[in-house]
Motif scaffolding. Sequence first.
Motif, PDB file in Angstrom:
ATOM      1  N   ALA A 177      51.246 -46.679  11.557  1.00  0.00           N
ATOM      2  CA  ALA A 177      50.701 -47.847  11.901  1.00  0.00           C
ATOM      3  C   ALA A 177      49.046 -47.455  12.760  1.00  0.00           C
ATOM      4  N   LEU A 178      49.893 -46.604  14.297  1.00  0.00           N
ATOM      5  CA  LEU A 178      48.912 -46.080  15.145  1.00  0.00           C
ATOM      6  C   LEU A 178      48.869 -45.067  15.070  1.00  0.00           C
ATOM      7  N   PRO A 179      47.067 -44.889  15.827  1.00  0.00           N
ATOM      8  CA  PRO A 179      47.427 -42.962  16.078  1.00  0.00           C
ATOM      9  C   PRO A 179      47.944 -42.257  17.272  1.00  0.00           C
ATOM     10  N   ARG A 180      47.922 -41.395  17.646  1.00  0.00           N
ATOM     11  CA  ARG A 180      49.346 -41.250  18.061  1.00  0.00           C
ATOM     12  C   ARG A 180      48.237 -39.250  18.746  1.00  0.00           C
ATOM     13  N   HIS A 181      48.392 -38.946  20.109  1.00  0.00           N
ATOM     14  CA  HIS A 181      48.320 -37.891  20.705  1.00  0.00           C
ATOM     15  C   HIS A 181      49.767 -37.094  20.733  1.00  0.00           C
ATOM     16  N   GLY A 182      49.954 -36.136  20.189  1.00  0.00           N
ATOM     17  CA  GLY A 182      50.360 -34.577  20.156  1.00  0.00           C
ATOM     18  C   GLY A 182      51.130 -34.659  21.291  1.00  0.00           C
ATOM     19  N   LEU A 183      52.202 -33.695  21.469  1.00  0.00           N
ATOM     20  CA  LEU A 183      52.907 -32.779  22.671  1.00  0.00           C
ATOM     21  C   LEU A 183      51.268 -32.024  23.276  1.00  0.00           C
ATOM     22  N   PHE A 184      50.533 -31.647  22.346  1.00  0.00           N
ATOM     23  CA  PHE A 184      49.354 -30.350  22.710  1.00  0.00           C
ATOM     24  C   PHE A 184      48.582 -31.121  23.608  1.00  0.00           C
ATOM     25  N   SER A 185      48.663 -32.582  23.422  1.00  0.00           N
ATOM     26  CA  SER A 185      47.270 -33.495  24.003  1.00  0.00           C
ATOM     27  C   SER A 185      48.239 -33.722  25.110  1.00  0.00           C
ATOM     28  N   LEU A 186      48.596 -33.713  25.213  1.00  0.00           N
ATOM     29  CA  LEU A 186      49.538 -34.132  26.590  1.00  0.00           C
ATOM     30  C   LEU A 186      49.589 -32.793  27.590  1.00  0.00           C
ATOM     31  N   ALA A 187      50.234 -32.069  27.204  1.00  0.00           N
ATOM     32  CA  ALA A 187      50.172 -31.018  27.737  1.00  0.00           C
ATOM     33  C   ALA A 187      48.463 -29.623  28.130  1.00  0.00           C
ATOM     34  N   ASP A 188      47.283 -30.555  28.154  1.00  0.00           N
ATOM     35  CA  ASP A 188      46.102 -29.616  27.955  1.00  0.00           C
ATOM     36  C   ASP A 188      45.993 -29.890  29.273  1.00  0.00           C
ATOM     37  N   ARG A 189      45.686 -28.615  29.914  1.00  0.00           N
ATOM     38  CA  ARG A 189      45.611 -27.817  30.875  1.00  0.00           C
ATOM     39  C   ARG A 189      46.871 -27.622  32.080  1.00  0.00           C
ATOM     40  N   GLY A 190      47.518 -27.912  31.473  1.00  0.00           N
ATOM     41  CA  GLY A 190      49.475 -28.195  31.234  1.00  0.00           C
ATOM     42  C   GLY A 190      49.849 -26.535  31.287  1.00  0.00           C
ATOM     43  N   THR A 191      51.616 -26.656  30.759  1.00  0.00           N
ATOM     44  CA  THR A 191      52.218 -26.043  30.097  1.00  0.00           C
ATOM     45  C   THR A 191      53.383 -26.582  29.395  1.00  0.00           C
ATOM     46  N   ILE A 192      53.048 -26.236  27.669  1.00  0.00           N
ATOM     47  CA  ILE A 192      54.040 -26.443  27.367  1.00  0.00           C
ATOM     48  C   ILE A 192      54.772 -25.462  26.275  1.00  0.00           C
ATOM     49  N   PHE A 193      56.400 -25.872  26.768  1.00  0.00           N
ATOM     50  CA  PHE A 193      57.159 -25.662  26.597  1.00  0.00           C
ATOM     51  C   PHE A 193      58.046 -25.211  25.433  1.00  0.00           C
ATOM     52  N   LEU A 194      58.471 -24.704  24.284  1.00  0.00           N
ATOM     53  CA  LEU A 194      58.652 -24.948  23.280  1.00  0.00           C
ATOM     54  C   LEU A 194      59.969 -23.658  23.089  1.00  0.00           C
ATOM     55  N   ASP A 195      60.910 -24.620  23.446  1.00  0.00           N
ATOM     56  CA  ASP A 195      62.310 -23.700  23.463  1.00  0.00           C
ATOM     57  C   ASP A 195      63.146 -24.331  21.786  1.00  0.00           C
ATOM     58  N   GLU A 196      63.622 -23.282  21.806  1.00  0.00           N
ATOM     59  CA  GLU A 196      64.484 -22.491  20.495  1.00  0.00           C
ATOM     60  C   GLU A 196      63.242 -23.020  19.605  1.00  0.00           C
ATOM     61  N   ILE A 197      62.238 -21.972  19.448  1.00  0.00           N
ATOM     62  CA  ILE A 197      61.517 -21.698  18.825  1.00  0.00           C
ATOM     63  C   ILE A 197      61.734 -20.976  17.791  1.00  0.00           C
ATOM     64  N   SER A 198      62.932 -20.429  17.257  1.00  0.00           N
ATOM     65  CA  SER A 198      63.019 -19.504  15.887  1.00  0.00           C
ATOM     66  C   SER A 198      63.899 -20.827  15.320  1.00  0.00           C
ATOM     67  N   GLU A 199      63.321 -21.914  14.765  1.00  0.00           N
ATOM     68  CA  GLU A 199      64.278 -23.376  14.770  1.00  0.00           C
ATOM     69  C   GLU A 199      62.714 -24.201  14.407  1.00  0.00           C
ATOM     70  N   MET A 200      61.576 -23.409  14.629  1.00  0.00           N
ATOM     71  CA  MET A 200      60.608 -24.036  14.510  1.00  0.00           C
ATOM     72  C   MET A 200      60.097 -23.364  12.339  1.00  0.00           C
ATOM     73  N   PRO A 201      60.136 -24.508  11.073  1.00  0.00           N
ATOM     74  CA  PRO A 201      59.910 -24.282  10.607  1.00  0.00           C
ATOM     75  C   PRO A 201      58.405 -23.697  10.235  1.00  0.00           C
ATOM     76  N   LEU A 202      58.761 -22.586   8.868  1.00  0.00           N
ATOM     77  CA  LEU A 202      57.433 -22.045   8.338  1.00  0.00           C
ATOM     78  C   LEU A 202      56.574 -22.427   8.909  1.00  0.00           C
ATOM     79  N   GLN A 203      55.811 -23.531   8.156  1.00  0.00           N
ATOM     80  CA  GLN A 203      54.147 -23.813   8.042  1.00  0.00           C
ATOM     81  C   GLN A 203      54.031 -24.229   8.859  1.00  0.00           C
TER      82      GLN A 203
END
Length: 342
Positions: free
Chosen positions: A103-129
């Motif tokens: 119903a509303l637009p939403r910023h993603g986690l990459f936008s929240l991490a702009d100029r900072g750091t994003i920590f992708l834990d258990e990256i092996s579980e990310m879908p191929l797409q």
Amino acid sequence: MAVASQLSTADAAWRSAPEHTLIGTHPTIAKLRALMERVAATDTTVLLTGESGSGKEIVAREIHALSRRSMRNFVPVNCAAIPNELMESEMFGHQRGAFTGAALPRHGLFSLADRGTIFLDEISEMPLQLQAKLLRVLEDGLVRAVGSDRAIRVDVRIIAATNADLVTAVKRGRFREDLFYRLQVVPVVVPPLRERRSDIPMLVDFFLERNRDRFDGQWSITREAMVHLWSYDWPGNVRELENLIERLIILSDGPMIDVSLLPENLRKGHCGLAEARMTAEIGEGGVDLNALVRELEGRMISQALKRAAGNKQAAARLLGLKRTTFSAKLRRCGVIASGSGD
């Protein structure tokens, strides 16, 4: 943005909390700290590997805290905890009406991490797409929200972590090979607790002290109990040790924690993982023979001390060693004697 403010507050709390630091003086930890400092001075992508509970997120947060991005957001993402159908929206955001319920637009986690750091834990579980879209972000810094026809540029440092064997995942087609090599610019291995046993007494003391105010008391542990803690393989690593210390505090009737409070597998000196490695055949990746020999030596010294009730001279005789040779090995292995007898 409220979420961004919460993340900044969480970062500040983390940096000021002494428990959120890498504890230990073992040579492997000293090398890890040195590598973290070198990596933190750059914006290089980092892939952390290590067993569950070994402290990968602590390492990621310390790298962020040491970097020029330290005053910006550190955004942790557990890739295994987000449903596949929602992961793209969570990571990259979405436009209003992009899908049912948007119903509303939403910023993603990459936008929240702009100029900072994003920590992708258990990256092996990310879908191929989504792996393909993450590769795009790594290559050109562009993210596209779900339902948007416009990509935006973000300046994000990516630290990924896994306890899985990504090489095997690539061979089985479960993880993109190009993404694997793009993530592994600087591979950082976080050692399991059994490979730095000499840090166990320090960690035990730390967890006992940290719970002092929480449970309104002060506790210590007997030398005999410490020997059992040292001998155990800790499949759950530092997290398992931390949880055990909390349990021992709750169950103890007084300020002294002794062997009687330890779980049965620790009292019996069960170290199944180490035994399994000692009998395992050499795999494709080879084997660290020196490490295995050191581990076996340490285990035998610990068992001899238990059998000799802490008497070092008697333990040395059980192993066919001179007293001075035994003492030197004792110091090198970091074993804690259960008594002061000679």
